[in-house]
Design a protein around this motif. Structure first.
Motif, PDB file in Angstrom:
ATOM      1  N   UNK A  21     -16.504  -6.342  11.030  1.00  0.00           N
ATOM      2  CA  UNK A  21     -15.764  -5.163  11.473  1.00  0.00           C
ATOM      3  C   UNK A  21     -14.537  -4.816  10.639  1.00  0.00           C
ATOM      4  N   UNK A  22     -13.994  -5.762   9.870  1.00  0.00           N
ATOM      5  CA  UNK A  22     -12.691  -5.484   9.254  1.00  0.00           C
ATOM      6  C   UNK A  22     -12.564  -5.961   7.813  1.00  0.00           C
ATOM      7  N   UNK A  23     -13.674  -6.040   7.080  1.00  0.00           N
ATOM      8  CA  UNK A  23     -13.560  -6.525   5.696  1.00  0.00           C
ATOM      9  C   UNK A  23     -12.833  -5.525   4.794  1.00  0.00           C
ATOM     10  N   UNK A  24     -12.902  -4.248   5.130  1.00  0.00           N
ATOM     11  CA  UNK A  24     -12.207  -3.242   4.317  1.00  0.00           C
ATOM     12  C   UNK A  24     -10.710  -3.461   4.300  1.00  0.00           C
ATOM     13  N   UNK A  25     -10.049  -3.463   5.464  1.00  0.00           N
ATOM     14  CA  UNK A  25      -8.609  -3.722   5.489  1.00  0.00           C
ATOM     15  C   UNK A  25      -8.242  -5.100   4.944  1.00  0.00           C
ATOM     16  N   UNK A  26      -9.058  -6.092   5.231  1.00  0.00           N
ATOM     17  CA  UNK A  26      -8.760  -7.442   4.753  1.00  0.00           C
ATOM     18  C   UNK A  26      -8.779  -7.491   3.231  1.00  0.00           C
ATOM     19  N   UNK A  27      -9.684  -6.734   2.610  1.00  0.00           N
ATOM     20  CA  UNK A  27      -9.781  -6.720   1.152  1.00  0.00           C
ATOM     21  C   UNK A  27      -8.545  -6.159   0.469  1.00  0.00           C
ATOM     22  N   UNK A  28      -7.692  -5.429   1.217  1.00  0.00           N
ATOM     23  CA  UNK A  28      -6.476  -4.838   0.642  1.00  0.00           C
ATOM     24  C   UNK A  28      -5.276  -5.786   0.667  1.00  0.00           C
ATOM     25  N   UNK A  29      -5.464  -6.984   1.218  1.00  0.00           N
ATOM     26  CA  UNK A  29      -4.351  -7.934   1.300  1.00  0.00           C
ATOM     27  C   UNK A  29      -3.974  -8.410  -0.104  1.00  0.00           C
ATOM     28  N   UNK A  30      -2.708  -8.342  -0.480  1.00  0.00           N
ATOM     29  CA  UNK A  30      -2.278  -8.834  -1.806  1.00  0.00           C
ATOM     30  C   UNK A  30      -2.400 -10.359  -1.891  1.00  0.00           C
ATOM     31  N   UNK A  31      -2.818 -10.861  -3.042  1.00  0.00           N
ATOM     32  CA  UNK A  31      -2.921 -12.310  -3.226  1.00  0.00           C
ATOM     33  C   UNK A  31      -1.558 -12.977  -3.087  1.00  0.00           C
ATOM     34  N   UNK A  32      -0.500 -12.267  -3.460  1.00  0.00           N
ATOM     35  CA  UNK A  32       0.843 -12.826  -3.331  1.00  0.00           C
ATOM     36  C   UNK A  32       1.181 -13.108  -1.868  1.00  0.00           C
ATOM     37  N   UNK A  72       0.808  -1.215   0.000  1.00  0.00           N
ATOM     38  CA  UNK A  72       0.000   0.000   0.000  1.00  0.00           C
ATOM     39  C   UNK A  72       0.844   1.268   0.000  1.00  0.00           C
ATOM     40  N   UNK A  73       1.868   1.325   0.858  1.00  0.00           N
ATOM     41  CA  UNK A  73       2.698   2.525   0.955  1.00  0.00           C
ATOM     42  C   UNK A  73       3.537   2.736  -0.308  1.00  0.00           C
ATOM     43  N   UNK A  74       3.985   1.632  -0.917  1.00  0.00           N
ATOM     44  CA  UNK A  74       4.804   1.751  -2.125  1.00  0.00           C
ATOM     45  C   UNK A  74       3.977   1.797  -3.394  1.00  0.00           C
ATOM     46  N   UNK A  75       2.662   1.619  -3.248  1.00  0.00           N
ATOM     47  CA  UNK A  75       1.787   1.633  -4.429  1.00  0.00           C
ATOM     48  C   UNK A  75       2.145   0.554  -5.430  1.00  0.00           C
ATOM     49  N   UNK A  76       2.442  -0.637  -4.938  1.00  0.00           N
ATOM     50  CA  UNK A  76       2.876  -1.720  -5.823  1.00  0.00           C
ATOM     51  C   UNK A  76       1.729  -2.206  -6.704  1.00  0.00           C
ATOM     52  N   UNK A  77       2.018  -2.509  -7.963  1.00  0.00           N
ATOM     53  CA  UNK A  77       0.983  -2.991  -8.887  1.00  0.00           C
ATOM     54  C   UNK A  77       0.730  -4.488  -8.718  1.00  0.00           C
ATOM     55  N   UNK A  78       0.109  -4.865  -7.593  1.00  0.00           N
ATOM     56  CA  UNK A  78      -0.164  -6.275  -7.315  1.00  0.00           C
ATOM     57  C   UNK A  78      -1.665  -6.466  -7.124  1.00  0.00           C
ATOM     58  N   UNK A  79      -2.122  -7.657  -7.419  1.00  0.00           N
ATOM     59  CA  UNK A  79      -3.544  -7.980  -7.277  1.00  0.00           C
ATOM     60  C   UNK A  79      -3.883  -8.203  -5.817  1.00  0.00           C
ATOM     61  N   UNK A  80      -5.036  -7.660  -5.407  1.00  0.00           N
ATOM     62  CA  UNK A  80      -5.469  -7.785  -4.020  1.00  0.00           C
ATOM     63  C   UNK A  80      -6.739  -8.627  -3.921  1.00  0.00           C
ATOM     64  N   UNK A  81      -7.112  -8.979  -2.689  1.00  0.00           N
ATOM     65  CA  UNK A  81      -8.315  -9.788  -2.474  1.00  0.00           C
ATOM     66  C   UNK A  81      -9.541  -9.103  -3.043  1.00  0.00           C
ATOM     67  N   UNK A  82      -9.684  -7.824  -2.779  1.00  0.00           N
ATOM     68  CA  UNK A  82     -10.836  -7.081  -3.291  1.00  0.00           C
ATOM     69  C   UNK A  82     -11.970  -7.045  -2.290  1.00  0.00           C
ATOM     70  N   UNK A  83     -13.153  -6.735  -2.774  1.00  0.00           N
ATOM     71  CA  UNK A  83     -14.312  -6.558  -1.894  1.00  0.00           C
ATOM     72  C   UNK A  83     -14.723  -7.864  -1.223  1.00  0.00           C
ATOM     73  N   UNK A  84     -15.065  -7.754   0.054  1.00  0.00           N
ATOM     74  CA  UNK A  84     -15.579  -8.881   0.824  1.00  0.00           C
ATOM     75  C   UNK A  84     -16.917  -8.493   1.429  1.00  0.00           C
ATOM     76  N   UNK A  85     -17.819  -9.429   1.638  1.00  0.00           N
ATOM     77  CA  UNK A  85     -19.098  -9.105   2.280  1.00  0.00           C
ATOM     78  C   UNK A  85     -18.870  -8.629   3.704  1.00  0.00           C
ATOM     79  N   UNK A  86     -19.615  -7.597   4.117  1.00  0.00           N
ATOM     80  CA  UNK A  86     -19.458  -7.085   5.479  1.00  0.00           C
ATOM     81  C   UNK A  86     -20.470  -7.699   6.441  1.00  0.00           C
TER      82      UNK A  86
END
Length: 554
Positions: A337-348, A216-230
């Protein structure tokens, strides 16, 4: 009444939570600990199977609670596992997401029925080298399945993990695959170092947080989990189509077999390393079957007992199944409570977790134990592992069992034998015309021909005594060979006496005609001395008859 009592044994009861008054603190801490460990695994297994991170999370929550309440182990933690991913990924790839709920429910029903039919103890017949070879194969497949995400490229078209990994590597772009690989290395390094700093540090969670922050801080071009149900989705009936049900029947049976095997093995290991009481294998199958059915209605994946999470649960101090329920509630809190941050996790990052998990599934000590045992066990181990990676998990278990059975039968044949013995007591005139044979070990379909050949080859005797008191194993083929042997000898004019048929073999030898093949019912003896005495008297009569005949001729 017996049927009702059996049914009650498969259902929850107050005894499941008897120690809770004194253990609730330990159970609470253990549940929170396992929940933290299970979060990245649930997400990673969901993504790796093709069902999505949400499906993995739902499975860990719904199946985790249901299996905890209805299962047969007090400390087993259930949810998505690597072995299930290996089977499920090709199904979703071939039949689409619409097949997920249906195949999950179908497999759950099969496991549930197996538990109701008391088939839980069947897993005890799977040899140890087969189990370890199966585990090694699964670990290799899990690792190979993470290669595309680790390099940031699409997976190959093949349903075979090794081929698909090779296909995906052909599409790598040096300009893009560097950053996913860096994230994998970060997660792997933290997971390997964390336990050395402190055994209770959740290395997977820390690694994922660090990798997510770096990306996130380096703005890396990697695929993330994306949206999750809240929130947890409402249960719904799966898409039902008769042709689809027919198509999914074979995969569902495979998934059910795998779920049963993995869950029972995990529960058995848990019972051996904890003092939380024994497990009920039949109730465990009922619980796992209900867990998969419930998971399917909520859009989740098939569930199994997870040995890694179960071990964490035990080490954290769990005493009752309340700890497993707490673990599921922790994951439920993440959903709300935390699907937003979890959705930002890179698949790698998730791939890094699973790659390390795959390595940890392979115990060097276990490998040394298997390979250093016997040549037969080593061959069985490697054959099972190779077939698991190359073809199919259930086929691997089946062929592994066949190999193990073949080597076991060969060893049993070597322990069996037929030995000619000297007659007891002082030698008497005419003893050379009496042959005493002792049958040892096992006389069954694999060893009977050798006995038939050895005894049938006897020459220049009038009486054969067959000792069966040392015979430990006798099957229908072996008993039939004895009957044929007696008939053949009697046809040649050789009297056969049988001594020492064990009580447990008596019904079988009567049924296949061994006793009927004897010339007289008095030719069956319980002790050796009377049999030898009878044989000597028989030889004496023959010699007298021969002498008389010679005199008449002269």
């Amino acid at each position: 009444m017996n049927l009702l009592s059996s049914a009650r044994q498969l259902l929850p009861g107050k005894a499941d939570y008897a120690p809770l008054k004194s253990s609730w603190k330990n159970d609470l801490i253990a549940g929170i600990t396992v929940g933290i460990v299970a979060l990245p695994l649930a997400l990673a297994f969901g993504v790796s199977s093709g069902a999505g991170a949400a499906a993995g999370l739902i499975t860990a929550i719904v199946a985790g609670i249901v299996a905890a309440v209805f299962g047969g182990s007090n400390v087993q933690v259930s949810g998505p596992t690597g072995a299930m991913v290996v089977v499920l990924a090709p199904v979703i790839a071939l039949h689409g997401m619409q097949s997920l709920a249906l195949v999950t429910i179908m497999a759950g029903v099969v496991v549930l029925v197996a538990g109701a039919l008391k088939l839980g103890r069947a897993v005890g017949y799977i040899p140890w080298p087969v189990i370890e070879g199966f585990t090694l194969g699964i670990a290799i497949i899990i690792f190979l399945q993470q290669v595309p995400a680790a390099f940031g490229v699409p997976a190959g078209d093949s349903t075979n993990a090794a081929v698909a990994a090779f296909q995906s590597l052909q599409n790598t772009d040096p300009a893009t695959f560097v950053w996913p690989v860096v994230l994998v290395l970060i997660v792997a390094a933290i997971m390997l170092v964390a336990p050395k700093v402190h055994p209770q540090l959740p290395g997977s969670i820390i690694g994922i947080i660090v990798a997510t922050l770096v990306a996130g801080l380096a703005g890396l071009p990697v695929t993330r989990i994306g949206d999750l149900p809240d929130s947890l989705p409402a249960p719904s009936a799966p898409f039902f189509d008769l042709s689809l049900v027919t198509t999914l029947l074979a995969p569902a049976l495979t998934i059910a077999a795998l779920a049963a095997i993995e869950s029972l093995l995990s529960a058995r290991v848990a019972a051996s390393i904890s003092d939380t009481g024994p497990y009920d294998p039949d109730r465990e199958l009922v619980g796992q079957g209900l867990a998969s059915v419930a998971s399917g209605f909520f859009g989740g994946m098939p569930a199994t007992g997870a040995i890694a999470r179960t071990a964490v649960n035990i080490r954290a101090g769990a005493k009752t199944r309340a700890s497993t329920i707490v673990h599921a509630l922790v994951l439920l809190g993440v959903v709300y409570l935390a699907t937003g941050p979890v959705g930002q996790i890179p698949l790698a990052a998730l791939s890094g977790v699973l790659m390390v998990t795959a390595f940890r599934m392979i115990s060097p000590a276990t490998l040394r134990s298997v390979i250093g045992s016997t040549r037969a066990d080593t061959v069985t181990f490697f054959v099972t592992a190779v077939i698991t990676v190359s073809f199919d998990l259930i086929q691997a278990v089946e062929i592994g069992i066949i190999f193990a059975a073949f080597f076991a039968l060969r060893s049993l044949v070597k322990t069996s034998g037929v030995h000619r013995e000297e007659l007891p007591g002082l030698a008497q005139d005419g003893d050379e015309q009496i042959a005493l044979f002792r049958l040892d070990g096992a006389l069954f379909f694999g060893a009977s021909e050798r006995v038939l050949e050895r005894v049938s080859a006897i020459r220049n005797v009038h009486v054969v005594i067959i000792r069966m008191s040392q015979l430990q194993i006798l099957d229908a083929t072996g008993a039939r060979v004895i009957a044929e042997l007696v008939t053949a000898l009697e046809r040649r004019g050789i009297t056969v006496l049988i001594k020492g048929i064990q009580e447990r073999h008596l019904k079988l030898v009567k049924h296949v005609g061994v006793l009927e093949s004897l010339r007289h019912h008095k030719h069956l003896f319980a002790e050796l001395e009377p049999a030898v005495e009878h044989a000597r008297s028989h030889v004496s009569r023959i010699r007298q008859q021969t002498t008389t005949a010679v005199r008449r001729t002269l």
